[in-house]
Design a protein around this motif. Structure first.
Motif, PDB file in Angstrom:
ATOM      1  N   ASN A   1       0.838  -1.202   0.000  1.00  0.00           N
ATOM      2  CA  ASN A   1       0.000   0.000   0.000  1.00  0.00           C
ATOM      3  C   ASN A   1       0.874   1.254   0.000  1.00  0.00           C
ATOM      4  N   GLY A   2       0.228   2.390   0.053  1.00  0.00           N
ATOM      5  CA  GLY A   2       0.950   3.657   0.045  1.00  0.00           C
ATOM      6  C   GLY A   2       1.707   3.909   1.337  1.00  0.00           C
ATOM      7  N   THR A   3       1.205   3.360   2.431  1.00  0.00           N
ATOM      8  CA  THR A   3       1.865   3.555   3.721  1.00  0.00           C
ATOM      9  C   THR A   3       3.261   2.941   3.708  1.00  0.00           C
TER      10      THR A   3
ATOM     11  N   HIS B   1      -3.883   0.899  -6.227  1.00  0.00           N
ATOM     12  CA  HIS B   1      -5.179   0.505  -5.675  1.00  0.00           C
ATOM     13  C   HIS B   1      -6.086   1.704  -5.376  1.00  0.00           C
ATOM     14  N   LYS B   2      -5.635   2.902  -5.690  1.00  0.00           N
ATOM     15  CA  LYS B   2      -6.556   4.043  -5.603  1.00  0.00           C
ATOM     16  C   LYS B   2      -7.062   4.384  -7.007  1.00  0.00           C
TER      17      LYS B   2
ATOM     18  N   ASP C   1       4.712  12.354  -2.412  1.00  0.00           N
ATOM     19  CA  ASP C   1       3.652  11.414  -2.052  1.00  0.00           C
ATOM     20  C   ASP C   1       2.497  11.644  -3.022  1.00  0.00           C
TER      21      ASP C   1
ATOM     22  N   THR D   1       0.415   9.554   7.843  1.00  0.00           N
ATOM     23  CA  THR D   1       1.443   8.523   7.895  1.00  0.00           C
ATOM     24  C   THR D   1       2.848   9.132   8.019  1.00  0.00           C
TER      25      THR D   1
ATOM     26  N   THR E   1       3.174  16.649  -1.425  1.00  0.00           N
ATOM     27  CA  THR E   1       2.047  15.785  -1.737  1.00  0.00           C
ATOM     28  C   THR E   1       1.421  16.228  -3.055  1.00  0.00           C
TER      29      THR E   1
ATOM     30  N   HIS F   1      -0.600  13.356   4.360  1.00  0.00           N
ATOM     31  CA  HIS F   1      -1.180  12.182   5.015  1.00  0.00           C
ATOM     32  C   HIS F   1      -0.521  11.989   6.389  1.00  0.00           C
TER      33      HIS F   1
ATOM     34  N   THR G   1      -4.938  13.773   0.526  1.00  0.00           N
ATOM     35  CA  THR G   1      -5.999  12.802   0.716  1.00  0.00           C
ATOM     36  C   THR G   1      -7.330  13.493   1.029  1.00  0.00           C
TER      37      THR G   1
ATOM     38  N   ASP H   1      -0.306   4.851  -5.637  1.00  0.00           N
ATOM     39  CA  ASP H   1      -1.132   3.704  -5.241  1.00  0.00           C
ATOM     40  C   ASP H   1      -1.998   3.224  -6.409  1.00  0.00           C
TER      41      ASP H   1
ATOM     42  N   ALA I   1       0.393   9.122  -3.723  1.00  0.00           N
ATOM     43  CA  ALA I   1      -0.358   7.874  -3.518  1.00  0.00           C
ATOM     44  C   ALA I   1      -1.741   7.996  -4.143  1.00  0.00           C
ATOM     45  N   TYR I   2      -2.408   9.099  -3.838  1.00  0.00           N
ATOM     46  CA  TYR I   2      -3.734   9.297  -4.415  1.00  0.00           C
ATOM     47  C   TYR I   2      -3.657   9.936  -5.804  1.00  0.00           C
TER      48      TYR I   2
ATOM     49  N   GLY J   1      -1.639  15.781  -4.607  1.00  0.00           N
ATOM     50  CA  GLY J   1      -3.002  15.297  -4.375  1.00  0.00           C
ATOM     51  C   GLY J   1      -3.162  14.890  -2.921  1.00  0.00           C
TER      52      GLY J   1
ATOM     53  N   ASN K   1       5.575   4.779   1.233  1.00  0.00           N
ATOM     54  CA  ASN K   1       6.114   6.016   1.815  1.00  0.00           C
ATOM     55  C   ASN K   1       7.152   5.715   2.894  1.00  0.00           C
TER      56      ASN K   1
END
Ligand SMILES: *Cc1c(COP(=O)(O)O)cnc(C)c1O
Length: 453
Positions: free
Chosen positions: A126-128, A263-264, A228, A156, A199, A154, A203, A261, A230-231, A201, A131
């Motif tokens: 995952n993104g966590t 998965h996003k 980051d 995290t 970042t 985020h 969250t 990510d 991720a999103y 984007g 990162n």
């Protein structure tokens, strides 16, 4: 368009047939009795499971306009199933040579999307974790300096700084929710910062930090930059179109590492994150020696450049198949994001024109935030909460929203003239990450206006 199940049925048949023909090459053997289950029992248990799974929100439907949630593309499910039948482990080459190759291919495609020529990278859970790996490498390079991230990054990042024993510095944001460059520069001037996390984007609001301006600061200060994304990462595909400022996205190629990510916004099932480093030599920080694994070649195994050990090869297969069908181009996966982006822009203007709703902030990507027109923060807070609750509990025509908490200062800085009788309020937040939102927007808006009363 056929439904997900209509699409999947023949594809899964094909997956099973392909698997059967491969398995048959190794000859027949008897499955052990201990593994036997009765068809009737399975059918009953499956029905019970289905009943329990009804306790979910309809993430697949455009009437779900809440959090960053949606099912994977059917192609990803087919790809995942094809590999899962074998269950390769991408920790080591002997765990699954085929999916290790597929992972390298998709990681190369992701690197290309960000403009990295050379790179070192891999998929993660995952993104966590992705990162964490970037921050871990940052600490190895600057062991005695801190890590800065925006107050809207985020959570995290602050948590992982504690975990890796590095001082984290939250940089204030400006009135649009972007990292404040003056505040960052004062921090850089102290010499205490080894790495800045930007970042692409956020969250909460989908805000893009000024990556290019942070890159420009490197002419005066020495620090690493981790992005980051991720999103937001896949918005790179449509940067410069749909009213998306291309500059921050183009600057990612000049940064040291980036996380995205799949998965996003990449249509994948959980867990599929990715971390990419611009300098492949950071692989030295992962070096270890294991007596158990790595027998098949001298190549750098994925397990040697990842903090995680076992990882599903199926995740790589799913992403590979998806990108084969919807490549990382504006007219491939980009078209999926562009539809959600257009829906967000149009919804924002409908909300601006409405008497019952007020926009909290103009969407920079595909996250729309708004609240019922009320005179005080306490009434806005109660109203937003009520809209979310009434929307999802409606027996007829339900709509599923989410809320985001903003402090009184955040309202004031956006020029929202509500009486600050409490220190903050929840606003309604809708992530329009399904391309179907574009067609459905009229109904969604009407319904949300009605909920605002
Ligand atoms: C979602 C997200 C994360 C965390 O990723 P997970 O995949 O949920 O672990 C980190 N950073 C940003 C910007 C995110 O949107």
């Amino acid at each position: 368009m056929p439904t997900t199940s209509e699409q999947l049925r023949p594809w899964l048949e094909r997956v099973l047939a392909n698997h059967e023909s491969w398995a048959a090459e190794f000859g027949a053997f008897a499955q052990h009795d201990s593994l036997a289950v009765k068809d009737g029992d399975v059918a009953a248990a499956l029905d019970e499971l289905a009943l329990r799974l009804r306790d979910n929100y309809p993430f697949f439907h455009p009437r779900y306009a809440g959090q960053m949630l949606k099912p994977p593309h059917p192609v990803a499910i087919a790809g995942y199933a094809a590999a899962m039948l074998i269950n390769p482990n991408n920790h080591a080459l002997d765990g699954g040579p085929a999916t290790a190759k597929l992972e390298r291919e998709v990681v190369r495609q992701l690197a290309g999307m960000f403009g990295y020529d050379e790179h070192l990278g891999h998929l993660t859970s995952n993104g966590t974790i992705a990162n964490l790996e970037a921050l871990y490498v940052a600490r190895e390079i600057h062991p005695s300096r801190g890590i800065a991230y925006s107050a809207e990054s985020h959570y995290t990042h602050s948590r992982m700084c504690k975990l890796i024993g590095v001082t984290g510095h939250a940089v204030p944001v400006d009135g649009a929710g972007k990292m404040d460059l003056d505040a960052l520069e004062s921090l850089l001037r102290t010499g205490k910062i080894g790495t800045v996390v930007v970042t692409a984007g956020t969250t909460g609001l989908g805000v893009v930090d000024p990556v290019h301006e942070v890159v420009a600061l490197r002419s005066r200060y020495d620090f690493r930059i981790h992005v980051d994304a991720a999103y937001g990462g896949f918005f790179s595909l449509i940067a410069g179109t749909e009213g998306i400022d291309p500059l921050p996205w183009q600057a990612i190629r000049q940064c040291d590492s980036v996380v995205v990510d799949p998965h996003k916004h990449g249509l994948q099932p959980y867990g599929c994150g990715a971390v990419l480093f611009a300098d492949p030599s950071v692989g030295r920080f992962y070096v270890h020696d294991s007596p158990y694994t790595y027998f098949t070649s001298d190549e750098l195994h994925l397990g040697e450049i990842s903090l995680e050990c076992s990882r599903p090869g199926a995740a790589a297969a799913a992403l590979w198949l998806t990108l084969k069908m919807l490549p990382l181009r504006a007219d491939g996966l980009g078209a999926v994001l562009a539809a959600g982006r257009r829906a967000a822009v149009r919804w924002h203007s409908l909300i601006e024109q409405s008497d019952r709703l007020v926009p909290f902030q103009r969407p920079e990507l595909d996250i729309v935030t708004y609240f019922p027109a009320e005179p005080t923060l306490s009434a806005i807070d109660a109203g937003s909460e009520r809209m979310m609750r009434d929307g999802m509990s409606a027996a007829e025509d339900p709509v599923f929203l989410s809320v985001l908490r903003a402090n009184a200062e955040a309202f004031a800085r956006r020029g929202i003239a509500a009486v600050a009788d409490i220190d903050g309020a929840r606003v309604v937040r809708s992530v329009l990450m399904k391309p179907e939102s574009e067609d459905y927007l009229g109904r969604l808006h009407e319904r949300v206006v009605a909920l605002a009363g």
